[in-house]
Design an enzyme around this catalytic site. Structure first.
Site, PDB file in Angstrom:
ATOM      1  N   ARG A 232      -3.966   1.383  10.860  1.00  0.00           N
ATOM      2  CA  ARG A 232      -4.712   0.934  12.037  1.00  0.00           C
ATOM      3  C   ARG A 232      -4.691   2.044  13.088  1.00  0.00           C
ATOM      4  O   ARG A 232      -3.631   2.672  13.307  1.00  0.00           O
ATOM      5  CB  ARG A 232      -4.109  -0.337  12.638  1.00  0.00           C
ATOM      6  CG  ARG A 232      -4.416  -1.612  11.872  1.00  0.00           C
ATOM      7  CD  ARG A 232      -5.898  -1.999  11.952  1.00  0.00           C
ATOM      8  NE  ARG A 232      -6.184  -3.256  11.304  1.00  0.00           N
ATOM      9  CZ  ARG A 232      -6.594  -3.399  10.030  1.00  0.00           C
ATOM     10  NH1 ARG A 232      -6.756  -2.322   9.279  1.00  0.00           N
ATOM     11  NH2 ARG A 232      -6.855  -4.596   9.541  1.00  0.00           N
TER      12      ARG A 232
ATOM     13  N   THR B 287      -4.447   5.450   7.259  1.00  0.00           N
ATOM     14  CA  THR B 287      -5.373   4.472   6.670  1.00  0.00           C
ATOM     15  C   THR B 287      -4.924   3.058   7.056  1.00  0.00           C
ATOM     16  O   THR B 287      -5.325   2.091   6.416  1.00  0.00           O
ATOM     17  CB  THR B 287      -5.422   4.592   5.128  1.00  0.00           C
ATOM     18  OG1 THR B 287      -4.096   4.476   4.616  1.00  0.00           O
ATOM     19  CG2 THR B 287      -6.035   5.885   4.665  1.00  0.00           C
TER      20      THR B 287
ATOM     21  N   ILE C 259       0.847  -1.212   0.000  1.00  0.00           N
ATOM     22  CA  ILE C 259       0.000   0.000   0.000  1.00  0.00           C
ATOM     23  C   ILE C 259       0.876   1.253   0.000  1.00  0.00           C
ATOM     24  O   ILE C 259       0.602   2.208  -0.739  1.00  0.00           O
ATOM     25  CB  ILE C 259      -0.997  -0.024   1.178  1.00  0.00           C
ATOM     26  CG1 ILE C 259      -1.928  -1.247   1.039  1.00  0.00           C
ATOM     27  CG2 ILE C 259      -1.823   1.268   1.222  1.00  0.00           C
ATOM     28  CD1 ILE C 259      -2.883  -1.480   2.198  1.00  0.00           C
TER      29      ILE C 259
ATOM     30  N   HIS D 246     -13.396   3.914   8.448  1.00  0.00           N
ATOM     31  CA  HIS D 246     -12.621   2.741   7.990  1.00  0.00           C
ATOM     32  C   HIS D 246     -13.152   2.234   6.641  1.00  0.00           C
ATOM     33  O   HIS D 246     -13.651   1.102   6.539  1.00  0.00           O
ATOM     34  CB  HIS D 246     -12.643   1.618   9.040  1.00  0.00           C
ATOM     35  CG  HIS D 246     -11.488   0.662   8.897  1.00  0.00           C
ATOM     36  ND1 HIS D 246     -10.926  -0.008   9.954  1.00  0.00           N
ATOM     37  CD2 HIS D 246     -10.790   0.260   7.794  1.00  0.00           C
ATOM     38  CE1 HIS D 246      -9.945  -0.795   9.523  1.00  0.00           C
ATOM     39  NE2 HIS D 246      -9.847  -0.641   8.208  1.00  0.00           N
TER      40      HIS D 246
ATOM     41  N   GLU E  16     -12.577   1.679  17.366  1.00  0.00           N
ATOM     42  CA  GLU E  16     -13.508   1.731  16.224  1.00  0.00           C
ATOM     43  C   GLU E  16     -14.772   1.006  16.619  1.00  0.00           C
ATOM     44  O   GLU E  16     -14.668  -0.106  17.156  1.00  0.00           O
ATOM     45  CB  GLU E  16     -12.886   1.048  14.999  1.00  0.00           C
ATOM     46  CG  GLU E  16     -11.820   1.907  14.368  1.00  0.00           C
ATOM     47  CD  GLU E  16     -11.279   1.343  13.060  1.00  0.00           C
ATOM     48  OE1 GLU E  16     -11.930   0.447  12.494  1.00  0.00           O
ATOM     49  OE2 GLU E  16     -10.224   1.802  12.622  1.00  0.00           O
TER      50      GLU E  16
HETATM   51  C1  DGY Z   1      -7.779  -4.565   5.986  1.00  0.00           C
HETATM   52  O1  DGY Z   1      -8.144  -5.431   5.183  1.00  0.00           O
HETATM   53  O2  DGY Z   1      -6.960  -4.814   6.863  1.00  0.00           O
HETATM   54  C2  DGY Z   1      -8.331  -3.206   5.817  1.00  0.00           C
HETATM   55  O3  DGY Z   1      -8.109  -2.416   6.937  1.00  0.00           O
HETATM   56  C3  DGY Z   1      -9.805  -3.237   5.474  1.00  0.00           C
HETATM   57  O4  DGY Z   1     -10.128  -2.010   4.903  1.00  0.00           O
END
Ligand code: DGY
Length: 326
Positions: A238, A236, A158, A286, A267
């Site tokens: 955790r 984006t 990512i 999320h 969350e």
């Molecule tokens: C994951 O798959 O770990 C993501 O956080 C979901 O959006």
């Protein structure tokens, strides 16, 4: 022969899990609240498979209650909700869904970066609320991206996808990871930094590391105080990578300029949480992987892992090291 009992903690669209038809007996939990519903816990004793979400905790106590369990399949790439060591000890493979959500999550990261850089949320609310009375030369001013520095914390799939997109906006890229990755420097015109230097130099800091013992609380008061007062923090990955109370103080007291968060701790973040009231924090629930195609593919991959585990085969994507003989 009776089909194996599988606990699916949350309902999913039937077309996403069609491969399970005729292969397993499904016991399905409710859409809310998150976690294992009481009627699922009651049936753990007979369960051979679990297909769960990132909101469902799979720990030793749960495993104790499921002696017949042969596979845990998480519909997520992250697996911090699962005690991997406890699963491995019981020879239970754990599946996840890497790769398929890389683009969607990187897209959302850029959306958060752009929204905060250009004050989109406030500008849209002001237009709607009647504050757009003229074209104001000094109204709703944001940050330029070209030439600004984006610091990427965690250069996995990512992080790299974010780098690829950010290059197109003319951002200067720096990154940190457990080690220098020379191939990344060349491919993304990025430069390696220590975390401290990355925090000091970046105009935008974006988190893309997994949550584990090393990264829990990584962005604490000390880290936030190293950032520029004009910088924005984007998460984006955790929520618990950031120490929440420290972030609230950082935003209130101007140690940093803003935060854009797709993930929070806890969350869901309760509506009365101070982060919602701060004008410089922007929070979405999320949704990094929330596109039709991505979520469907995640469910399909989770089914592939689940069925492989039930068949006693190697999971296409598993996260416990050393679960299969070399
Ligand atoms: C994951 O798959 O770990 C993501 O956080 C979901 O959006």
């Amino acid at each position: 022969m009776a089909l194996p009992l599988v606990i699916l903690t949350h309902p999913l669209p039937p077309e996403w899990i069609s491969t399970l038809q005729g292969r397993v007996r499904l016991l399905v939990g409710p859409a809310e609240p998150p976690g294992f519903a009481p009627h699922l816990l009651e049936q753990l004793g007979g369960a051979e498979g679990i297909l769960c979400l990132l909101t469902d905790k799979v720990d030793s106590a749960l495993l104790e209650a499921a002696p017949r369990l042969r596979v845990v399949s998480n519909m997520a790439v992250g697996f911090d909700n699962i005690d991997i060591a406890a699963c491995t000890l019981r020879k239970i493979p754990v599946g996840n869904t890497p790769g398929v959500l890389t683009d969607a999550t990187a897209d959302l990261t850029l959306a958060l970066l752009l929204s905060s850089a250009r004050t989109l949320f406030k500008a849209a609310m002001d237009a709607k609320d009647g504050f757009w009375r003229t074209w104001s030369p000094t109204g709703w001013l944001g940050a330029d991206l070209r030439g600004a520095t984006l610091g990427i914390v965690g250069m996995g799939k990512i992080g790299k996808a974010v780098a690829e997109r950010a290059k197109g906006f003319g951002l200067k890229l720096i990154y940190t990871d457990s080690k220098h990755l020379p191939e990344v420097d060349a491919q993304y015109s990025a430069e390696f930094r220590s975390l401290d230097n990355l925090l000091r130099e970046s105009d935008f800091v974006s988190l893309h590391c997994p949550l584990n013992a090393k990264t829990r609380g990584l962005i604490d008061e000390t880290a936030l105080k190293k950032m520029k007062p004009t910088a924005t923090l984007i998460n984006t990955a955790r929520g618990p990578i950031i120490v929440n109370d420290a972030l609230v103080r950082a935003l209130r007291e101007g140690w940093i300029a803003g935060a854009a968060l797709d993930v929070t701790d806890p969350e869901p973040l309760p509506p009365e949480h101070p982060l919602y009231d701060l004008p410089n924090s922007f929070i979405v629930p999320h949704i990094g992987s929330a596109t039709h195609g991505t979520r469907r593919r995640m469910a399909e991959m989770a089914c592939e892992n689940l069925l492989a585990g039930l068949d006693g085969e190697k999971l296409p994507n598993h996260v416990n090291p050393d679960i299969y003989p070399a």
